[in-house]
Design an enzyme around this catalytic site. Sequence first.
Site, PDB file in Angstrom:
ATOM      1  CD1 TRP A 502      -2.716  -1.802   0.807  1.00 17.61           C
ATOM      2  CD2 TRP A 502      -1.413  -2.265   2.490  1.00 17.61           C
ATOM      3  NE1 TRP A 502      -3.299  -3.008   1.189  1.00 17.61           N
ATOM      4  CE2 TRP A 502      -2.436  -3.325   2.417  1.00 17.61           C
ATOM      5  CE3 TRP A 502      -0.648  -2.307   3.800  1.00 17.61           C
ATOM      6  CZ2 TRP A 502      -2.332  -4.351   3.209  1.00 17.61           C
ATOM      7  CZ3 TRP A 502      -0.754  -3.230   4.372  1.00 17.61           C
ATOM      8  CH2 TRP A 502      -1.559  -4.278   4.090  1.00 17.61           C
ATOM      9  CG  HIS A 503       4.300   1.494   1.384  1.00 20.12           C
ATOM     10  ND1 HIS A 503       5.371   0.918   1.881  1.00 20.12           N
ATOM     11  CD2 HIS A 503       3.393   1.795   2.279  1.00 20.12           C
ATOM     12  CE1 HIS A 503       5.023   0.663   3.166  1.00 20.12           C
ATOM     13  NE2 HIS A 503       3.812   0.877   3.523  1.00 20.12           N
TER      14      HIS A 503
END
Length: 551
Positions: A502-503
């Site tokens: 999720w970066h």
Amino acid sequence: MAAGKQYDHPAQYRYSFIKPASSFSLPPSSAMPATYDYIIVGGGTAGCPLAATLSRNYTVLVLERGGTPFANANVSFMKNFHISLADISPTSASQMFISTDGVFNSRARVLGGGTSINAGFYSRASQSYIKRVGWDAKLVNESYIWIEKQIVHRPVLNRWQRAVRDGMLEAGISPFNGFSYDHLYGTKVGGTIFDRFGRRHTAADLLSSANPYNLHVFVHATVHKIEFDTTGKKPNAVGVIFKDENGKKHRAILSKRCGSEIIVSSSAIGSPQLLLLSGIGPKEELEKLNISVVLDNEFVGKGMSDNPLNSIFVPINGRPVKQSLIQTVGITKLGVYIEASSGFGQSKDSIHCNHGIASAEIGQLSTIPPKQRTHEAIQHYKRRKTNLPHEAFNGGFILEKIAKPLSKGQISLINTNINDNPSITFNYFSHPADLSRCVEGIRIVEKILKSKHFTNYTKLDNETMEKLLNMSVEANVNLIPKHTNDSESLEQFCKDTVITIWHYHGGCHVGKVVSPDYKVLGVERLRVIDGSTFDYSPGTNPQATVLMLGR
């Protein structure tokens, strides 16, 4: 907590300045200005500290499309971390999307943003990153400290985390830097936004530092468009159009004060999406959807990256493994980070649900090559999964993440509905350097798995470890594939089992969409402040730096 019931609790509005969007239409009182000095679109990781800071001296309106985190047990407690990610109902704190690469991903849809649904790890950007982007090092340090004093904690390591820490040191990720917020080569323990009771402290908690008389936060307020005055030399942002929880339209307007601005803090997906829907972006793309062009900028939504993650699940048989999220990290000089989590799926109730991305189930799902992850494949996989033994999920993950991916993608609009995800492509491993770093990372993980400290904990002998390492990707849990000494099969493993941590970032890059002080190029009174402005994700995990940037 049942979907759809998570906002009915009286404690959801912890502060008097937080209200449902439908109350915006009430007649203005002396305490409710008709216009605002700042309108912040997105009450997330950057938006909340930004609002708290600006409200000390100015009137501020925050419009957040999601609800509040305060009375939502799925958000508040670490033990429910996986449930928020698995909940795909319209009221969930997370909004699932699947990139065109075929990788499952999530966007936050809640006050506090990503800090309300993430794994909680807190670690600063490196000094070289801060210098390279031209930030004021003293101000950066003061801002980090402001965050840390309010919501960051020192984790207590369980046996799994200690075994991984010692295994990383044995595998050569040295020195040991102890507990530190700083980005240092070697192995360290970082901060967490979970306290010792497993309760999450989100960016929304930072609103307690706001001036309550200057701040209004409306939740379930979905901004559809930024409005511009186009009569001058440059388009001038003047206000926003948003809908409340009942679908009713409202208009919020900027004050005439010199310096008043709309600040978009809607994440690396939401910010470029809103600019595009407001008429800022590639002219041809906008005209195809009959969007009036305010400013032709070919770079909006371009240069998107997501740090590829490959995870290896290690089952621990015969004894319970306590839950932990990211606490220990190995910062290598090879451009990969090693992290670990443990203890998912231990209740007989929850084993039959999808536990979100960082779980054994998705670790297994990732064995289906990305392009083949159709809804039919997922359903077939789920049916098979319910027959898996309970013990199969008693273990932990070792995660390997590429630090600075060179592979780039983009987002583009599918339609003009802000509630729908745009088309999102990351092009994982399209750059050969990313693939070679992944192979290096998997080899480091193999060293950790074979280290004395780790095998002492897992009780796996060499023969069993060899079997684990050579299990095919068709196995019940996702382990290292066959022939780990064969770089070609490792490259295939990287491609076939890629997931996300999720970066994702980019889409509103400095110098292309915004200036170095984050003002949108070519228009007045509009800024973007969030991860969409990053060319690389800062530190091992970006939340610390996004929080700092907001401050």
